[in-house]
Design a protein around this motif. Structure first.
Motif, PDB file in Angstrom:
ATOM      1  N   ALA A 268       0.849  -1.191   0.000  1.00  0.00           N
ATOM      2  CA  ALA A 268       0.000   0.000   0.000  1.00  0.00           C
ATOM      3  C   ALA A 268       0.887   1.245   0.000  1.00  0.00           C
ATOM      4  O   ALA A 268       2.103   1.169   0.158  1.00  0.00           O
TER       5      ALA A 268
ATOM      6  N   SER B  83       0.879   3.570   2.238  1.00  0.00           N
ATOM      7  CA  SER B  83       1.365   3.750   3.599  1.00  0.00           C
ATOM      8  C   SER B  83       2.013   2.449   4.089  1.00  0.00           C
ATOM      9  O   SER B  83       1.489   1.356   3.860  1.00  0.00           O
TER      10      SER B  83
ATOM     11  N   PHE C 238       2.025   1.286   6.893  1.00  0.00           N
ATOM     12  CA  PHE C 238       1.202   0.656   7.930  1.00  0.00           C
ATOM     13  C   PHE C 238       0.024  -0.126   7.353  1.00  0.00           C
ATOM     14  O   PHE C 238      -0.721  -0.751   8.090  1.00  0.00           O
ATOM     15  N   ASN C 239      -0.169  -0.078   6.034  1.00  0.00           N
ATOM     16  CA  ASN C 239      -1.318  -0.744   5.411  1.00  0.00           C
ATOM     17  C   ASN C 239      -0.934  -1.918   4.509  1.00  0.00           C
ATOM     18  O   ASN C 239      -1.756  -2.411   3.758  1.00  0.00           O
ATOM     19  N   HIS C 240       0.303  -2.360   4.565  1.00  0.00           N
ATOM     20  CA  HIS C 240       0.702  -3.533   3.800  1.00  0.00           C
ATOM     21  C   HIS C 240       0.014  -4.770   4.379  1.00  0.00           C
ATOM     22  O   HIS C 240      -0.331  -4.821   5.555  1.00  0.00           O
ATOM     23  N   SER C 241      -0.174  -5.776   3.535  1.00  0.00           N
ATOM     24  CA  SER C 241      -0.732  -7.040   4.035  1.00  0.00           C
ATOM     25  C   SER C 241      -0.201  -8.188   3.183  1.00  0.00           C
ATOM     26  O   SER C 241       0.568  -7.977   2.248  1.00  0.00           O
TER      27      SER C 241
END
Length: 78
Positions: free
Chosen positions: A24, A26, A28-31
């Motif tokens: 992503a 950001s 903090f929004n990786h998955s």
């Protein structure tokens, strides 16, 4: 634990297969996209050498078929 293997010991096997990373903007929004399985059972010693070879052959044949044919040429017909 291995001394009691003839009686059977409970075990758990966990396998995770990572299919892909989802990135992503950001950090903090990786998955991740993944599949996993937990296998529960009773482990016992394989005493018969023929059954042991057959089990190793089936496992290697499932993972990578050419490997099973090369590693166990005597089992070509199975």
């Amino acid at each position: 634990m291995l001394r009691n293997l003839d009686k059977g010991i409970p075990f758990a096997l966990t396998i995770t297969l990572l299919d892909g990373l989802v990135l992503a903007r950001s950090i903090f929004n990786h998955s991740m996209n993944y599949r996993s399985v937990v296998v529960l059972g009773i482990a016992t010693m394989v005493e018969d050498p023929r059954r042991e070879i057959e089990a190793l052959h089936l496992l290697s044949e499932h993972i990578f078929p050419p490997l099973g044919r090369v590693a166990f040429p005597e089992m070509k017909g199975s």
